[in-house]
Write an enzyme that holds these catalytic residues in place. Sequence first.
Site, PDB file in Angstrom:
ATOM      1  N   CYS A   6     -53.295 -10.526  62.961  1.00 38.62           N
ATOM      2  CA  CYS A   6     -54.266 -11.463  63.522  1.00 38.62           C
ATOM      3  C   CYS A   6     -53.491 -12.404  64.440  1.00 38.62           C
ATOM      4  O   CYS A   6     -52.629 -13.156  63.966  1.00 38.62           O
ATOM      5  CB  CYS A   6     -54.959 -12.228  62.390  1.00 38.62           C
ATOM      6  SG  CYS A   6     -56.154 -13.401  63.031  1.00 38.62           S
ATOM      7  N   CYS A  45     -58.967 -13.969  70.941  1.00 37.83           N
ATOM      8  CA  CYS A  45     -58.523 -12.914  70.016  1.00 37.83           C
ATOM      9  C   CYS A  45     -57.146 -12.369  70.436  1.00 37.83           C
ATOM     10  O   CYS A  45     -57.037 -11.658  71.449  1.00 37.83           O
ATOM     11  CB  CYS A  45     -59.542 -11.782  69.920  1.00 37.83           C
ATOM     12  SG  CYS A  45     -59.165 -10.623  68.582  1.00 37.83           S
TER      13      CYS A  45
HETATM   14  O1  PYC Z   1     -56.687 -13.303  67.008  1.00 36.13           O
HETATM   15  O2  PYC Z   1     -56.139 -11.231  66.535  1.00 36.13           O
HETATM   16  C1  PYC Z   1     -56.888 -12.202  66.434  1.00 36.13           C
HETATM   17  C2  PYC Z   1     -58.087 -12.103  65.582  1.00 36.13           C
HETATM   18  C3  PYC Z   1     -58.546 -10.995  64.918  1.00 36.13           C
HETATM   19  C4  PYC Z   1     -59.709 -11.381  64.253  1.00 36.13           C
HETATM   20  C5  PYC Z   1     -59.928 -12.707  64.513  1.00 36.13           C
HETATM   21  N1  PYC Z   1     -58.923 -13.128  65.329  1.00 36.13           N
END
Ligand code: PYC
Length: 314
Positions: free
Chosen positions: A85, A235
């Site tokens: 993550c 993300c």
């Molecule tokens: O930042 O890789 C990320 C992530 C995955 C799910 C929520 N954030």
Amino acid sequence: MRIIDSHTEGEPTRVIIGGGPDLGNGSLRERLLRFKQNHDHFRSTAINEPRGSEAVVGALLCEPEDSTCATGVIFFNNTGYLGMCGHGAMGVAATLAYQGRVGLGLCRLETPVGVVEANLLTPNRVAIENVPSYRYRHQVSLNVPELGTIVGDIAWGGNWFFLIEQTPVPLTLQNVKPLTAAALQIRSELERQQITGADGEEIDHIEFFGPAESSNANSRNFVYCPGGAYDRSPCGTGTSAKLACLAADGKLMPGESWIQESIIGSRFVATYHVGSNGEIIPTITGNAFICGEGILILQRDDPFRNGISLAGPA
Ligand code: PYC
């Protein structure tokens, strides 16, 4: 259970710093399996309502197997577990700095999918060198009854993503509901048609792209996470998967910056270099801020001591 809460570009991370389950020794993959099999109620207690919410990603700190790492970490959410993550790794690094366990500069974090390197540029600004990332399949055509033909790439960035350039509705906060519904339909259809990542791995993150709102960002995204929440940050693993696609298309060169904007307008700055096996090694930079510290209390007679599971598919 002792916790420190942070958010990375708006996306929350809850780091468990004490009172977690004893997962024994062995690789982080083995310990993740034990977590899933024997202590899943702990995940639900820490993340689900009434103590958490669907947006929160949990990070259980544990002894690393690799002694060059500052800590081992297992990420989880409202319905299950995440290989890596990106926003969470930034949250962990900022939390370790807040605790005085690491100083500015490099620290390594061991995850079930590999070691990631965090560079604390300030106590809050963190650059994560992610696991090797790659595009697995290009322009996969998917017929989704409610949406028509959707074309997307499948890429690995520490989690599996289906990346779609054509967004069903504009990427605005007002459209979170239809975006979530469309992402869920696409995810179900991928599953029904048995379209997977490498080795039959489930594609559990769906990512739509559109034009950025701010003039100096390259793109805006909406990322649907397993469990039904959307990522408030751009993300980290999703941006890594995006870089892998851009690199494969020759649209972004090693060392060039890509600014990825999230659905709430927050940003990651991303670059990559090429790894020894031809995959890309992304570096994703963002800000993580500590926003809470405390103890989660579980009273014996509380019917919701292990959380309420409101989530959709895992
Ligand atoms: O930042 O890789 C990320 C992530 C995955 C799910 C929520 N954030």
